[in-house]
Design an enzyme around this catalytic site. Structure first.
Site, PDB file in Angstrom:
ATOM      1  CE  LYS A  71       3.315  -5.976   4.007  1.00  0.00           C
ATOM      2  NZ  LYS A  71       2.860  -4.752   4.701  1.00  0.00           N
TER       3      LYS A  71
ATOM      4  CD  GLU B 189       7.940  -0.200   7.625  1.00  0.00           C
ATOM      5  OE1 GLU B 189       6.969  -0.911   7.297  1.00  0.00           O
ATOM      6  OE2 GLU B 189       8.148   0.933   7.143  1.00  0.00           O
TER       7      GLU B 189
ATOM      8  CG  ASP C 205       0.548  -4.023   2.162  1.00  0.00           C
ATOM      9  OD1 ASP C 205       0.707  -4.903   3.035  1.00  0.00           O
ATOM     10  OD2 ASP C 205       1.372  -3.110   1.954  1.00  0.00           O
TER      11      ASP C 205
ATOM     12  CG  ASP D 107      -0.373  -0.022   2.523  1.00  0.00           C
ATOM     13  OD1 ASP D 107       0.863  -0.141   2.613  1.00  0.00           O
ATOM     14  OD2 ASP D 107      -1.119   0.086   3.518  1.00  0.00           O
ATOM     15  CB  SER D 108       4.593   1.740  -0.106  1.00  0.00           C
ATOM     16  OG  SER D 108       4.841   0.562  -0.854  1.00  0.00           O
TER      17      SER D 108
ATOM     18  CD  GLU E 220       0.643  -1.350   7.976  1.00  0.00           C
ATOM     19  OE1 GLU E 220       0.318  -0.513   8.843  1.00  0.00           O
ATOM     20  OE2 GLU E 220       1.112  -1.042   6.872  1.00  0.00           O
TER      21      GLU E 220
HETATM   22  O1  KIV Z   1       3.644  -1.099   1.646  1.00  0.00           O
HETATM   23  C1  KIV Z   1       4.839  -1.462   1.670  1.00  0.00           C
HETATM   24  O2  KIV Z   1       5.632  -1.185   0.770  1.00  0.00           O
HETATM   25  C2  KIV Z   1       5.297  -2.234   2.835  1.00  0.00           C
HETATM   26  C3  KIV Z   1       6.767  -2.501   2.939  1.00  0.00           C
HETATM   27  C4  KIV Z   1       7.484  -1.284   3.348  1.00  0.00           C
HETATM   28  C5  KIV Z   1       7.052  -3.647   3.824  1.00  0.00           C
HETATM   29  O3  KIV Z   1       4.506  -2.613   3.642  1.00  0.00           O
END
Ligand code: KIV
Length: 271
Positions: free
Chosen positions: A120, A189, A90, A51-52, A122
């Site tokens: 994934k 992280e 994510d 989600d980056s 969090e």
């Molecule tokens: O969204 C992302 O890129 C991440 C990584 C930094 C692990 O969660």
């Protein structure tokens, strides 16, 4: 290689075996078809549709506004490109916290509409009900502890987490909760290296570090940071392998000069 000469696909079991054999796991982000193809060809084990993308692709300050529809769009683009890597997607903010039914529905959309291989999430004990419910559908789950960017408004900064003992103790307990719940791996992280080492040794599932030192079972970076496409984000943990920011803007400058001077296109480049 498989007996057919094709690269064997990476699965969650492969990652488990790699930890067992002491072989480091490589993971990188990708959000689009063209770069995902290059990343897969480069031999990375896991591609994270992170989600980056909210920061990198959409230019937002945080990952909080990312929508499920946008994550599915990015995952679809990546999935079309990938032959070998395990694709982890994510789950964006608001699609799994506090409502495990909602979490399951969101994860199912990712699997069905984008052909993701895993999701994934969090967080630790506070989201374990959602993790367990997603796992009931046979969807593999990767955890994410330490700096969890979706909680930026709680933390207030992107600085190193779990430096104090109380937070470190909670992180170790959360890692165990995620392992016991059935996560196949956990991203750690921006936490102290000694803590990441302790967690990695305590767990039988692999840890994947970003800013968490050398003793995690694998490492992950955001692809655009590694390629040097932007240089305004420069954390200590980042190693840049290219300087594409300058190379791309130099190429664009040269193209503009060539068009303006009439040099491009020349007769070989015309019909
Ligand atoms: O969204 C992302 O890129 C991440 C990584 C930094 C692990 O969660």
């Amino acid at each position: 290689m498989s007996i057919h000469g094709k690269a064997r696909k990476v699965t969650t079991n492969t990652l488990q075996e790699m930890k067992h054999e002491g072989e480091k796991i490589t993971m990188l982000t990708a959000y689009d078809y063209s770069l995902a193809k290059l990343v897969d060809r480069g031999g990375v084990d896991v591609i994270l549709v992170g989600d980056s993308a909210s920061n990198v692709m959409a230019g937002r300050d945080t990952t909080v506004p990312m929508s499920l529809d946008h994550m599915i769009y990015h995952a679809q683009c990546v999935e079309r490109a990938v032959d070998r890597a395990l694709i982890v997607v994510d789950m964006p903010f608001g699609t799994y916290q506090g409502n495990s039914r909602n979490a399951l529905d969101s994860a199912i959309r990712i699997m069905k509409e984008a052909n993701g291989h895993a999701v994934k999430l969090e967080g630790g004990s506070e989201i374990v009900e959602s993790i367990e419910r997603i796992l009931t559908a046979g969807i593999p789950v990767m955890g994410h502890l330490g700096l969890t960017p979706q909680s930026i408004y709680k933390f207030g900064t992107y600085s190193v987490r779990a430096k104090e003992e109380k937070e470190a103790v909670k992180l170790i307990a959360d890692a165990k909760v995620l392992e016991d719940a059935g996560c196949f791996a956990i991203v750690l992280e921006k936490i102290p290296a000694h803590l990441a080492k302790q967690v990695s040794e305590a767990l039988s599932i692999p840890t994947i570090g970003i800013g968490a030192g050398p003793d995690c079972d694998g490492q992950v970076l955001v692809l655009h940071d590694l390629l040097g496409i932007t240089t305004d984000f420069s954390p200590r943990f980042l190693r840049r392998y290219l300087d594409l920011e300058n190379q791309i803007s130099d190429a664009v400058k040269s193209y503009c000069e060539d068009v303006r001077s009439g040099d491009f296109p020349n007769s070989d480049e015309s019909y």
